[in-house]
Write a protein that holds these residues in place. Structure first.
Motif, PDB file in Angstrom:
ATOM      1  N   GLN A  99       0.824  -1.206   0.000  1.00 45.14           N
ATOM      2  CA  GLN A  99       0.000   0.000   0.000  1.00 45.14           C
ATOM      3  C   GLN A  99       0.857   1.254   0.000  1.00 45.14           C
ATOM      4  OE1 GLN A  99      -2.514  -0.631   3.410  1.00 45.14           O
ATOM      5  NE2 GLN A  99      -4.167  -1.523   2.184  1.00 45.14           N
ATOM      6  N   SER A 100       1.947   1.249   0.761  1.00 43.70           N
ATOM      7  CA  SER A 100       2.807   2.431   0.787  1.00 43.70           C
ATOM      8  C   SER A 100       3.489   2.635  -0.559  1.00 43.70           C
ATOM      9  CB  SER A 100       3.841   2.322   1.913  1.00 43.70           C
ATOM     10  OG  SER A 100       4.733   1.260   1.652  1.00 43.70           O
ATOM     11  N   VAL A 101       3.918   1.541  -1.202  1.00 43.11           N
ATOM     12  CA  VAL A 101       4.531   1.654  -2.525  1.00 43.11           C
ATOM     13  C   VAL A 101       3.506   2.147  -3.542  1.00 43.11           C
ATOM     14  CG1 VAL A 101       5.515   0.299  -4.413  1.00 43.11           C
ATOM     15  CG2 VAL A 101       6.343  -0.032  -2.099  1.00 43.11           C
ATOM     16  N   ALA A 102       2.284   1.646  -3.460  1.00 40.51           N
ATOM     17  CA  ALA A 102       1.236   2.083  -4.389  1.00 40.51           C
ATOM     18  C   ALA A 102       0.922   3.569  -4.199  1.00 40.51           C
ATOM     19  CB  ALA A 102      -0.024   1.248  -4.193  1.00 40.51           C
ATOM     20  N   ASN A 103       0.897   4.017  -2.968  1.00 40.27           N
ATOM     21  CA  ASN A 103       0.637   5.439  -2.712  1.00 40.27           C
ATOM     22  C   ASN A 103       1.750   6.309  -3.270  1.00 40.27           C
ATOM     23  OD1 ASN A 103      -1.804   4.962  -1.452  1.00 40.27           O
ATOM     24  ND2 ASN A 103      -0.911   4.859   0.592  1.00 40.27           N
ATOM     25  N   SER A 104       3.002   5.907  -3.070  1.00 38.46           N
ATOM     26  CA  SER A 104       4.112   6.708  -3.600  1.00 38.46           C
ATOM     27  C   SER A 104       4.111   6.677  -5.130  1.00 38.46           C
ATOM     28  CB  SER A 104       5.443   6.212  -3.046  1.00 38.46           C
ATOM     29  OG  SER A 104       5.725   4.922  -3.521  1.00 38.46           O
ATOM     30  N   SER A 105       3.790   5.519  -5.722  1.00 39.41           N
ATOM     31  CA  SER A 105       3.718   5.425  -7.185  1.00 39.41           C
ATOM     32  C   SER A 105       2.594   6.300  -7.725  1.00 39.41           C
ATOM     33  CB  SER A 105       3.503   3.984  -7.619  1.00 39.41           C
ATOM     34  OG  SER A 105       4.602   3.191  -7.269  1.00 39.41           O
TER      35      SER A 105
END
Length: 135
Positions: A59-65
């Motif tokens: 989820q954190s990677v998706a938010n940053s992406s």
């Protein structure tokens, strides 16, 4: 009669004691952390914890992406607007440059026929390298 009742009462108590002992052994094997259901529950609990951590990281990677993609989209919109303005301004320019004529190569002189071929070959015929004799 009291003696028979006491013997039956002691027998019932011994039977209940043996039943409780067997049940306790079965329950301890059932909850064994290596082979029983307790072990399966412990493994599943650990896997749930790992999946929760993995999901949080994803989820954190998706938010940053998503944020990066949003920034790139805004930059692309700005570049597209500038390109549209440039193309529109190019249509307003007068045509000042005319197409310059391309330099032409000098014509080549036809090759002179060889001394022995002057009368034997027609100019439109291709040279014959091999003739098949009719059998």
């Amino acid at each position: 009669m009291n003696l028979i009742a006491d013997v039956l009462l002691v027998g019932g108590a011994l039977g209940a004691g043996i039943y409780c002992f067997v049940l306790a052994r079965r329950l301890s094997r059932f909850n064994d952390l290596e082979n029983g259901v307790g072990g399966a529950v412990a493994v599943l609990s650990a896997q749930v914890d790992d999946l929760t951590k993995t999901l949080t990281a994803a989820q954190s990677v998706a938010n940053s992406s998503s944020g990066t993609l949003q920034e790139l989209t805004e930059r692309a919109d700005g570049v597209a607007q500038r390109l549209e303005l440039m193309v529109a301004s190019m249509h307003d320019l007068p045509a000042t440059q005319e197409a310059a004529p391309k330099p032409q190569a000098p014509p080549e002189a036809p090759a002179a026929p060889a001394a022995g071929d002057a009368g034997t070959a027609n100019e439109t015929e291709a040279p014959v390298f091999f003739r098949r004799s009719g059998s």
